[in-house]
Design an enzyme around this catalytic site. Structure first.
Site, PDB file in Angstrom:
ATOM      1  N   LYS A  21     136.137  24.095   7.179  1.00 16.96           N
ATOM      2  CA  LYS A  21     134.932  24.879   6.873  1.00 16.96           C
ATOM      3  C   LYS A  21     133.969  24.895   8.050  1.00 16.96           C
ATOM      4  CE  LYS A  21     131.330  22.790   4.497  1.00 16.96           C
ATOM      5  NZ  LYS A  21     130.031  22.987   5.153  1.00 16.96           N
ATOM      6  N   ASP A 115     122.759  22.059   1.853  1.00 17.85           N
ATOM      7  CA  ASP A 115     122.660  20.898   0.979  1.00 17.85           C
ATOM      8  C   ASP A 115     121.345  20.152   1.153  1.00 17.85           C
ATOM      9  OD1 ASP A 115     125.193  21.456   0.114  1.00 17.85           O
ATOM     10  OD2 ASP A 115     126.134  20.186   1.618  1.00 17.85           O
ATOM     11  N   ASP A 315     130.160  12.848   6.586  1.00 14.34           N
ATOM     12  CA  ASP A 315     130.804  13.547   5.466  1.00 14.34           C
ATOM     13  C   ASP A 315     131.959  12.739   4.853  1.00 14.34           C
ATOM     14  OD1 ASP A 315     129.281  16.028   5.662  1.00 14.34           O
ATOM     15  OD2 ASP A 315     130.312  16.298   7.557  1.00 14.34           O
TER      16      ASP A 315
END
Ligand code: EPU
Length: 442
Positions: A21, A115, A315
């Site tokens: 992504k 986010d 992440d």
């Protein structure tokens, strides 16, 4: 949309990684730098690439998808203003400032979405673009308006912090600027290097020096190129944690050792196993002596600190946290990239995990958040069985935590708001079912 999950099953089999992504979206933006077509292979069909395609179309790009390939052609920039609607939903549009300034000398993007994982300023992006000659007006809470009346010019830029986005923004702006640019203390994540490789194919001149330096020689124009999106290393870590936490064995196809070196060392320290083969990397939890295969006793607690590449990526800490709830002893995760990325631990606690989130750095490793009261250190006391729960997805990586925790837990879980997970994980329910997971989308 919701996922209904029945957990408690060992997950086994093979799963192929999607294109990353955080590379695919940037490669799409890089295509704006030429009027010729750019083709991206191994292209993921996820929410974030859809949002990016939408705003590129708004700018004037023709975006044609064919299976796992996308071709983007921007013969003319019709609109250098990205609307609020398109930009609120992720953080990619700010990266279009450089290419738009290069193509048409002006650009406008709204304040960013993305986010909610702490303050996410873009001061380093703005500072870099200004150094390259852009005039930027900030309409507080609304938009960034940029102009480069006399075009962009090479400059020397030192980042106070090696920000991924600011490095990408500066590279995208500098490749067509007049003269030489030096970026110091830049970020070097594999996704950034993927953008650099595509730009090199397009005709850019970019060198990587020592000490996180990039040297860029501006060229007058770039041409189209074909580039393969690298496999998603964040997915790889999620599936690895899933295999180990459920006591199963998963071959993560296409996983690249080079991109996961720090994670693989963590797996070794944890006492879990991996095997690297030409197809990918298999992960599993070793059996314990006396035949109690799959119990948590074979694993050891950890102290982990997130860091810029090549460190342990921010992440990755969320799937690891679920796994650490299944490990006997006390583990800690010190988050040094984002100041508020442990919101998801509340969901894990409701499922039975024992986790405290505090603001004190480990004494041996003070970070830039020390003394600032940021909740950036999680202490996990394991092992605790997890039980199914009802959850609402908070953000993308928190969402994959909800899924992994529900698959590890005994009983049924219901996860609402899975569109957020779809932003970064392609057909995750279908792919997990192939590993034996009981997961249904309703
Ligand atoms: N920062 C500043 N000023 C800036 C830019 C960043 O202070 O101008 C700070 C941020 O507030 C943060 C730190 O620097 O504390 C790191 O931010 P960075 O710019 O490196 O991150 P990003 O470009 O916003 C990308 C990924 C994130 C990933 C980080 C770190 C994309 C679209 N996002 O964000 O991925 O966590 O790098 O590797 O590439 C995700 O995929 O879920 C995700 C959040």
């Amino acid at each position: 949309m919701k996922f209904l999950i029945r957990g408690g099953k060992k997950l086994e089999g093979e799963i192929k990684l999607q294109g990353a992504k955080n590379a695919a979206t940037k490669l799409m933006v890089a295509s704006l730098l030429t009027e010729e077509p750019c083709r991206l292979d191994n292209f993921p069909r996820i929410g974030d690439t859809d949002i990016t395609a939408e705003f590129l179309k708004h700018i004037g790009s023709k975006v044609v998808r064919n299976g796992s390939t996308v071709t983007i052609e921007t013969t003319t920039v019709k609109n250098s203003r990205v609307t609020l609607e398109q930009s609120r939903r992720n953080r990619i549009p700010i990266l279009a400032l450089g290419p738009l300034l290069a193509r048409v000398g002006e650009a406008e993007v709204p304040f960013l979405g993305g986010d909610k994982i702490g303050a996410r300023p873009v001061n380093l992006h703005i500072k870099a673009l200004e150094a390259l000659g852009a005039e930027i007006e900030i309409e507080e809470g609304k938009c960034y308006r940029a102009r480069a009346k006399h075009g962009l010019r090479g400059a020397e830029i030192r980042f106070d912090f090696p920000s991924v986005g600011a490095t990408e923004n500066a590279i995208l702006a500098a490749v067509l600027a007049k003269g030489k640019t030096v970026l110091r203390n830049a970020a070097l994540e594999p996704e950034i290097m993927s953008v650099v490789k595509m730009l090199q194919k397009m005709g850019a001149i970019i060198e990587l020096g020592a000490n996180r330096d990039f040297y860029i020689e501006g060229v007058p124009r770039l041409r189209g190129a074909r580039h393969k999106v690298l496999p998603d290393r964040n997915e790889a870590v999620s599936f690895a944690c899933l295999a180990i936490a459920t006591g199963g064995r998963i071959l993560v196809k296409d996983a690249i050792q080079d991109h996961l070196i720090t994670f693989l060392n963590t797996v070794r320290r944890l006492g879990a196993e991996y095997e690297i083969s030409p197809e990918g990397i298999a992960f599993w939890r070793p059996s314990v002596a006396r035949g109690s295969a799959g119990t948590s006793n074979s694993l050891r607690p950890l102290e982990v600190e997130t860091a810029i590449h090549p460190g342990f990526m921010t992440d990755w800490q969320q799937p690891l946290a679920v796994l650490l709830t299944q490990v006997e002893g006390t583990s800690t995760i010190h988050e040094t990239i984002y100041d508020n990325r442990f919101g998801y631990t509340d969901d894990l606690k409701r499922m039975g995990a024992k986790i405290e989130v505090g603001d004190s750095c480990p004494p041996s490793a003070p970070c830039r958040f020390s003394e600032k009261n940021f909740p950036h250190v999680a202490t996990i006391h394991g092992s605790t069985p997890l039980r199914g729960a009802k959850m609402v997805v908070r953000d993308l990586r928190a969402g994959i935590v909800n899924v992994i925790a529900a698959l590890v837990a005994n009983g049924d879980s219901e996860i609402d708001g899975v569109e957020e997970i779809d932003r970064g994980y392609e057909r995750i329910d279908e792919r997990l079912r192939n590993l034996g997971a009981h997961i249904e989308r309703v």
